[in-house]
Design a protein around this motif. Structure first.
Motif, PDB file in Angstrom:
ATOM      1  N   ASP A  27       0.844  -1.302   0.055  1.00  0.00           N
ATOM      2  CA  ASP A  27       0.122  -0.033  -0.121  1.00  0.00           C
ATOM      3  C   ASP A  27       0.871   1.274   0.018  1.00  0.00           C
ATOM      4  N   VAL A  28       1.766   1.401  -0.915  1.00  0.00           N
ATOM      5  CA  VAL A  28       2.659   2.639  -1.023  1.00  0.00           C
ATOM      6  C   VAL A  28       1.941   3.721  -1.384  1.00  0.00           C
ATOM      7  N   LEU A  29       0.856   3.567  -2.414  1.00  0.00           N
ATOM      8  CA  LEU A  29       0.018   4.537  -2.723  1.00  0.00           C
ATOM      9  C   LEU A  29      -1.281   4.586  -2.057  1.00  0.00           C
ATOM     10  N   TYR A  30      -1.736   3.294  -1.733  1.00  0.00           N
ATOM     11  CA  TYR A  30      -3.008   3.245  -1.030  1.00  0.00           C
ATOM     12  C   TYR A  30      -3.303   4.069   0.136  1.00  0.00           C
ATOM     13  N   ARG A  31      -2.204   3.664   1.104  1.00  0.00           N
ATOM     14  CA  ARG A  31      -2.300   4.425   2.347  1.00  0.00           C
ATOM     15  C   ARG A  31      -2.627   5.856   2.440  1.00  0.00           C
ATOM     16  N   GLY A  32      -2.305   6.565   1.465  1.00  0.00           N
ATOM     17  CA  GLY A  32      -2.330   7.999   1.044  1.00  0.00           C
ATOM     18  C   GLY A  32      -3.722   8.363   0.661  1.00  0.00           C
ATOM     19  N   PHE A  33      -4.637   7.333   0.094  1.00  0.00           N
ATOM     20  CA  PHE A  33      -5.718   7.633  -0.759  1.00  0.00           C
ATOM     21  C   PHE A  33      -6.923   8.179   0.224  1.00  0.00           C
ATOM     22  N   SER A  34      -7.660   8.776  -0.239  1.00  0.00           N
ATOM     23  CA  SER A  34      -9.037   9.159   0.736  1.00  0.00           C
ATOM     24  C   SER A  34      -9.905   7.742   0.781  1.00  0.00           C
ATOM     25  N   ALA A  35     -10.903   7.642   1.625  1.00  0.00           N
ATOM     26  CA  ALA A  35     -11.767   6.494   1.938  1.00  0.00           C
ATOM     27  C   ALA A  35     -12.493   6.313   0.324  1.00  0.00           C
ATOM     28  N   ARG A  36     -12.649   7.473  -0.286  1.00  0.00           N
ATOM     29  CA  ARG A  36     -13.464   7.172  -1.569  1.00  0.00           C
ATOM     30  C   ARG A  36     -12.596   6.451  -2.714  1.00  0.00           C
ATOM     31  N   LYS A  37     -11.274   6.882  -2.596  1.00  0.00           N
ATOM     32  CA  LYS A  37     -10.249   6.344  -3.582  1.00  0.00           C
ATOM     33  C   LYS A  37      -9.988   4.945  -3.275  1.00  0.00           C
ATOM     34  N   ALA A  60     -11.954   2.864  -1.391  1.00  0.00           N
ATOM     35  CA  ALA A  60     -13.137   1.950  -1.988  1.00  0.00           C
ATOM     36  C   ALA A  60     -13.205   1.682  -3.158  1.00  0.00           C
ATOM     37  N   TRP A  61     -12.849   2.649  -4.042  1.00  0.00           N
ATOM     38  CA  TRP A  61     -12.415   2.378  -5.901  1.00  0.00           C
ATOM     39  C   TRP A  61     -11.554   1.220  -5.892  1.00  0.00           C
ATOM     40  N   VAL A  62     -10.637   1.637  -5.233  1.00  0.00           N
ATOM     41  CA  VAL A  62      -9.286   0.459  -5.495  1.00  0.00           C
ATOM     42  C   VAL A  62      -9.893  -0.808  -5.126  1.00  0.00           C
ATOM     43  N   ASN A  63     -10.445  -1.029  -3.998  1.00  0.00           N
ATOM     44  CA  ASN A  63     -11.045  -2.413  -3.284  1.00  0.00           C
ATOM     45  C   ASN A  63     -12.165  -3.076  -4.091  1.00  0.00           C
ATOM     46  N   ILE A  64     -12.979  -1.915  -4.873  1.00  0.00           N
ATOM     47  CA  ILE A  64     -14.024  -2.475  -5.818  1.00  0.00           C
ATOM     48  C   ILE A  64     -13.329  -3.164  -6.951  1.00  0.00           C
ATOM     49  N   ILE A  65     -12.442  -2.413  -7.606  1.00  0.00           N
ATOM     50  CA  ILE A  65     -11.588  -2.899  -8.813  1.00  0.00           C
ATOM     51  C   ILE A  65     -11.048  -4.147  -8.558  1.00  0.00           C
ATOM     52  N   GLY A  66     -10.225  -4.080  -7.493  1.00  0.00           N
ATOM     53  CA  GLY A  66      -9.432  -5.284  -7.240  1.00  0.00           C
ATOM     54  C   GLY A  66     -10.350  -6.313  -6.847  1.00  0.00           C
ATOM     55  N   GLY A  67     -11.503  -6.071  -6.197  1.00  0.00           N
ATOM     56  CA  GLY A  67     -12.425  -7.413  -6.036  1.00  0.00           C
ATOM     57  C   GLY A  67     -12.986  -7.833  -7.239  1.00  0.00           C
ATOM     58  N   LEU A  68     -13.301  -7.144  -7.981  1.00  0.00           N
ATOM     59  CA  LEU A  68     -13.959  -7.485  -9.205  1.00  0.00           C
ATOM     60  C   LEU A  68     -13.313  -8.108 -10.233  1.00  0.00           C
ATOM     61  N   PHE A  69     -11.874  -7.586 -10.615  1.00  0.00           N
ATOM     62  CA  PHE A  69     -10.958  -7.765 -11.570  1.00  0.00           C
ATOM     63  C   PHE A  69      -9.946  -8.905 -11.093  1.00  0.00           C
ATOM     64  N   PHE A  70      -9.740  -9.122  -9.897  1.00  0.00           N
ATOM     65  CA  PHE A  70      -8.558  -9.656  -9.306  1.00  0.00           C
ATOM     66  C   PHE A  70      -9.183 -10.878  -8.551  1.00  0.00           C
ATOM     67  N   LEU A  71      -9.786 -10.506  -7.243  1.00  0.00           N
ATOM     68  CA  LEU A  71     -10.117 -11.518  -6.304  1.00  0.00           C
ATOM     69  C   LEU A  71     -10.896 -12.459  -6.702  1.00  0.00           C
ATOM     70  N   LEU A  72     -12.224 -11.998  -7.155  1.00  0.00           N
ATOM     71  CA  LEU A  72     -13.349 -12.953  -7.789  1.00  0.00           C
ATOM     72  C   LEU A  72     -12.811 -13.866  -8.862  1.00  0.00           C
ATOM     73  N   PRO A  73     -12.539 -13.122  -9.920  1.00  0.00           N
ATOM     74  CA  PRO A  73     -11.911 -13.974 -11.041  1.00  0.00           C
ATOM     75  C   PRO A  73     -10.924 -15.125 -10.471  1.00  0.00           C
ATOM     76  N   PHE A  74     -10.063 -14.698  -9.725  1.00  0.00           N
ATOM     77  CA  PHE A  74      -9.119 -15.875  -9.014  1.00  0.00           C
ATOM     78  C   PHE A  74      -9.764 -16.813  -8.365  1.00  0.00           C
ATOM     79  N   CYS A  75     -10.816 -16.457  -7.531  1.00  0.00           N
ATOM     80  CA  CYS A  75     -11.437 -17.184  -6.617  1.00  0.00           C
ATOM     81  C   CYS A  75     -12.329 -18.277  -7.573  1.00  0.00           C
ATOM     82  N   PHE A  76     -12.958 -17.878  -8.545  1.00  0.00           N
ATOM     83  CA  PHE A  76     -13.682 -18.610  -9.289  1.00  0.00           C
ATOM     84  C   PHE A  76     -12.821 -19.680 -10.231  1.00  0.00           C
TER      85      PHE A  76
END
Length: 173
Positions: A77-87, A89-105
């Motif tokens: 989280d070199v960049l992530y830790r400095g992000f606002s809560a909204r940013k 959240a976007w990182v987490n949504i994109i990461g979940g949809l495009f990395f976590l869920l496809p990997f798990c499925f």
């Protein structure tokens, strides 16, 4: 409705995670017993050694969703830790949809034949005196993926609440 879905998913992760966390104590006791038996009495116990391996697999694989829920997973989280809560959240949504869920499925899909083949022959340890439950150990793979999928969806929904400015509702969980 959204709060209920997220709360239910997080309760599953919490119950399973806290349940398997107690297995670490059992692992420690068994490891001490193995050392005492081996070096104190010259007795080797393959089944005990494998049981520690099984317990470690249970803790790691079934505790992953709980770790993810509490945001305690490894993150660069070199960049992530400095992000606002909204940013964040976007990182987490994109990461979940495009990395976590496809990997798990995909992993769940790939493990299906692997686990089924193990169950078909009721696979046992290759070691003499080992545990006869390798098929159960391999079953942890799709179970882990299912738990991560459930928690991943809850996380995406929670972060959507942050993005849509509905986060006070989410904090009440």
């Amino acid at each position: 409705m959204l709060k209920t879905i997220i709360g239910s998913a997080e309760r599953i992760a919490t119950v399973v995670g806290k349940g398997v966390a107690w297995l670490t104590l059992l692992m420690m006791v068994l490891t001490c017993l193995i050392v005492v038996l081996r070096y104190g009495f010259g007795i080797g116990a393959i089944a005990l050694q494998e049981s520690v391996l099984y317990l470690h697999a249970l803790v790691f694989m079934l505790g992953a969703a709980y770790t993810f829920k509490d945001d305690e997973h490894v993150r660069v989280d070199v960049l992530y830790r400095g992000f606002s809560a909204r940013k964040k959240a976007w990182v987490n949504i994109i990461g979940g949809l495009f990395f976590l869920l496809p990997f798990c499925f995909y992993t769940a899909y790939l493990s299906t034949d692997y686990v089924a083949a193990s169950w078909a022959v009721m696979e046992t340890s290759q070691e003499p005196g080992g545990l006869p439950f390798v098929y159960l150990l391999k079953t942890l793979i799709p179970i882990m993926m299912a738990l991560l999928i459930i928690q991943g969806i809850a996380d995406i929904l929670k972060n959507l609440g942050v993005v849509l400015n509905k986060h006070p509702m989410m904090e009440a969980l």
